[in-house]
Design a protein around this motif. Sequence first.
Motif, PDB file in Angstrom:
ATOM      1  N   LYS A 247      14.027   1.585  71.872  1.00 20.08           N
ATOM      2  CA  LYS A 247      15.092   2.164  71.051  1.00 20.08           C
ATOM      3  C   LYS A 247      15.611   1.105  70.104  1.00 20.08           C
ATOM      4  CE  LYS A 247      17.377   5.566  73.955  1.00 20.08           C
ATOM      5  NZ  LYS A 247      18.591   5.901  74.652  1.00 20.08           N
ATOM      6  N   GLY A 248      16.025   1.496  68.929  1.00 24.29           N
ATOM      7  CA  GLY A 248      16.600   0.496  68.039  1.00 24.29           C
ATOM      8  C   GLY A 248      17.016   1.089  66.713  1.00 24.29           C
ATOM      9  N   GLN A 249      17.583   0.192  65.873  1.00 23.63           N
ATOM     10  CA  GLN A 249      18.023   0.620  64.552  1.00 23.63           C
ATOM     11  C   GLN A 249      17.050   0.063  63.505  1.00 23.63           C
ATOM     12  OE1 GLN A 249      21.561  -1.200  62.916  1.00 23.63           O
ATOM     13  NE2 GLN A 249      22.343   0.817  62.368  1.00 23.63           N
ATOM     14  N   VAL A 250      16.615   0.928  62.599  1.00 26.08           N
ATOM     15  CA  VAL A 250      15.652   0.488  61.575  1.00 26.08           C
ATOM     16  C   VAL A 250      16.350  -0.453  60.584  1.00 26.08           C
ATOM     17  CG1 VAL A 250      14.132   1.228  59.705  1.00 26.08           C
ATOM     18  CG2 VAL A 250      14.337   2.630  61.770  1.00 26.08           C
ATOM     19  N   VAL A 251      15.744  -1.644  60.420  1.00 26.10           N
ATOM     20  CA  VAL A 251      16.331  -2.638  59.510  1.00 26.10           C
ATOM     21  C   VAL A 251      15.529  -2.697  58.205  1.00 26.10           C
ATOM     22  CG1 VAL A 251      16.888  -5.084  59.281  1.00 26.10           C
ATOM     23  CG2 VAL A 251      17.103  -3.978  61.492  1.00 26.10           C
ATOM     24  N   GLY A 252      14.218  -2.454  58.299  1.00 27.51           N
ATOM     25  CA  GLY A 252      13.398  -2.496  57.072  1.00 27.51           C
ATOM     26  C   GLY A 252      11.921  -2.552  57.391  1.00 27.51           C
TER      27      GLY A 252
ATOM     28  N   ASN B 230      21.060  -9.732  69.023  1.00 25.22           N
ATOM     29  CA  ASN B 230      20.309 -10.708  68.223  1.00 25.22           C
ATOM     30  C   ASN B 230      18.805 -10.529  68.377  1.00 25.22           C
ATOM     31  OD1 ASN B 230      22.489 -12.189  67.038  1.00 25.22           O
ATOM     32  ND2 ASN B 230      22.930 -12.910  69.128  1.00 25.22           N
ATOM     33  N   GLU B 231      18.399  -9.316  68.600  1.00 21.83           N
ATOM     34  CA  GLU B 231      16.965  -9.107  68.842  1.00 21.83           C
ATOM     35  C   GLU B 231      16.337  -8.219  67.778  1.00 21.83           C
ATOM     36  OE1 GLU B 231      16.319  -7.675  72.880  1.00 21.83           O
ATOM     37  OE2 GLU B 231      17.902  -9.089  73.481  1.00 21.83           O
ATOM     38  N   LEU B 232      15.247  -8.734  67.248  1.00 20.03           N
ATOM     39  CA  LEU B 232      14.527  -7.984  66.214  1.00 20.03           C
ATOM     40  C   LEU B 232      13.092  -7.767  66.696  1.00 20.03           C
ATOM     41  CD1 LEU B 232      15.249  -7.009  63.327  1.00 20.03           C
ATOM     42  CD2 LEU B 232      14.089  -9.033  62.475  1.00 20.03           C
ATOM     43  N   GLU B 233      12.623  -6.535  66.677  1.00 26.53           N
ATOM     44  CA  GLU B 233      11.229  -6.282  67.086  1.00 26.53           C
ATOM     45  C   GLU B 233      10.423  -5.870  65.856  1.00 26.53           C
ATOM     46  OE1 GLU B 233      10.581  -4.832  70.840  1.00 26.53           O
ATOM     47  OE2 GLU B 233       8.450  -4.525  70.436  1.00 26.53           O
ATOM     48  N   LYS B 234       9.226  -6.463  65.750  1.00 28.89           N
ATOM     49  CA  LYS B 234       8.342  -6.117  64.639  1.00 28.89           C
ATOM     50  C   LYS B 234       7.299  -5.136  65.176  1.00 28.89           C
ATOM     51  CE  LYS B 234       7.135  -9.624  61.791  1.00 28.89           C
ATOM     52  NZ  LYS B 234       6.282 -10.697  61.254  1.00 28.89           N
ATOM     53  N   VAL B 235       7.252  -3.920  64.636  1.00 26.77           N
ATOM     54  CA  VAL B 235       6.343  -2.909  65.176  1.00 26.77           C
ATOM     55  C   VAL B 235       5.189  -2.685  64.195  1.00 26.77           C
ATOM     56  CG1 VAL B 235       6.171  -0.588  66.117  1.00 26.77           C
ATOM     57  CG2 VAL B 235       8.376  -1.774  66.166  1.00 26.77           C
ATOM     58  N   VAL B 236       3.976  -2.961  64.661  1.00 29.43           N
ATOM     59  CA  VAL B 236       2.813  -2.820  63.780  1.00 29.43           C
ATOM     60  C   VAL B 236       2.310  -1.370  63.778  1.00 29.43           C
ATOM     61  CG1 VAL B 236       0.466  -3.643  63.318  1.00 29.43           C
ATOM     62  CG2 VAL B 236       2.201  -5.206  64.167  1.00 29.43           C
ATOM     63  N   SER B 237       2.308  -0.752  64.974  1.00 30.70           N
ATOM     64  CA  SER B 237       1.968   0.680  64.988  1.00 30.70           C
ATOM     65  C   SER B 237       2.668   1.361  66.152  1.00 30.70           C
ATOM     66  CB  SER B 237       0.455   0.881  65.053  1.00 30.70           C
ATOM     67  OG  SER B 237       0.026   0.764  66.365  1.00 30.70           O
ATOM     68  N   GLY B 238       2.972   2.612  65.975  1.00 31.49           N
ATOM     69  CA  GLY B 238       3.688   3.357  67.006  1.00 31.49           C
ATOM     70  C   GLY B 238       4.074   4.722  66.494  1.00 31.49           C
ATOM     71  N   GLU B 239       4.554   5.559  67.400  1.00 32.55           N
ATOM     72  CA  GLU B 239       4.936   6.929  67.038  1.00 32.55           C
ATOM     73  C   GLU B 239       6.451   7.035  67.127  1.00 32.55           C
ATOM     74  OE1 GLU B 239       3.763  11.235  66.709  1.00 32.55           O
ATOM     75  OE2 GLU B 239       2.550   9.432  66.626  1.00 32.55           O
ATOM     76  N   ILE B 240       7.085   7.377  65.997  1.00 31.76           N
ATOM     77  CA  ILE B 240       8.554   7.416  65.950  1.00 31.76           C
ATOM     78  C   ILE B 240       9.105   8.761  66.390  1.00 31.76           C
ATOM     79  CG2 ILE B 240      10.526   7.465  64.350  1.00 31.76           C
ATOM     80  CD1 ILE B 240       9.323   5.289  62.799  1.00 31.76           C
ATOM     81  N   TYR B 241      10.200   8.716  67.159  1.00 32.56           N
ATOM     82  CA  TYR B 241      10.964   9.937  67.474  1.00 32.56           C
ATOM     83  C   TYR B 241      12.341   9.742  66.878  1.00 32.56           C
ATOM     84  CZ  TYR B 241       7.139  10.693  70.565  1.00 32.56           C
ATOM     85  OH  TYR B 241       5.864  10.876  71.034  1.00 32.56           O
ATOM     86  N   LEU B 242      12.724  10.620  65.951  1.00 35.40           N
ATOM     87  CA  LEU B 242      14.042  10.430  65.289  1.00 35.40           C
ATOM     88  C   LEU B 242      15.162  10.997  66.150  1.00 35.40           C
ATOM     89  CD1 LEU B 242      13.050  11.414  61.665  1.00 35.40           C
ATOM     90  CD2 LEU B 242      13.735   9.155  62.431  1.00 35.40           C
TER      91      LEU B 242
END
Length: 282
Positions: A251-256, A270-282
């Motif tokens: 779960k998280g907030q989209v930053v860019g 203070n945590e940022l995750e970089k997602v290369v591929s995945g399926e989003i649920y809004l």
Amino acid sequence: MGEDDLKSMKLKISDANYIDIFEIKKNLKGPFIGKNIYYEEKVDSTNTLARELSVKGVKNGSVVISDYQEKGRGRNGKVWTSPCGCNIYMSIILKPKFSPEVAQGMTILAAVSVADAIVEVTSLKPQIKWPNDILIDSKKVSGILTEMSTQNMIIEHIIVGIGMNVNLEEKDIEDGIKDIATSLLIESKKINGSSILINRNKLIISILNKFDKYYEMFLSTGLSSVLQYYQKYFGMIGKEIEINIKDRRVKGQVVGIDSKGALLLKTGENELEKVVSGEIYL
Ligand code: BTN
């Protein structure tokens, strides 16, 4: 498909909205895409036919178009419902010299090209749901399936498959997906009451010309310049989302989006995750 279906398909196609390959070829402007176009009235999947043609040696930039897919494929093994005579099913064959690591960028190029084409041909306002769903008013109108074959870290081909619901009627959308899927015609009716069929040739021409432009940009200056155009349609900044990344749900907030097209998600203070591929649920 029975006799009657075939008849009604032919009627529908001859109805002002048939795919005209001559018209499409005549209007392609760029140096890379669409020098060769392969059209079939009916295929299993344009991506599958594109792969077969590529193995047989067709040129970089060749395009496969069909009016009906019997086994249309979506991402993550899903089926892409592909009724005849109303939508776009198209695959672009690329045989580039760049590294497989940057190939995922082709999905970004295709997403912006589709969004640009919708703006050019209709009065609708598309948005992109990362990485490659094109939405109108939060419902999906187009999806992209990019498939690659490599040998010893060298790309043999990339197939960029584009599916777009164009003149699909509301009654023809399956019950299970009515809340999440739409077509350009349905959305146009909502905003201006018009039930005039949308010209698929114009859309195909526009998508291919835009893709050519962004492909050239990508080859000369990299993905970051194309991402500037992608950002125009990226309506997710600040949204709280859930995303399936392989076998975990985050779960998280989209930053860019970063310079390689990865999604940046704030998952904690203070945590940022970089997602290369995945399926989003809004
Ligand atoms: C998605 O799941 O969003 C991707 C859908 C991609 C569908 C297109 S239609 C043309 C090409 N041929 C296929 O079988 N799939 C892609």
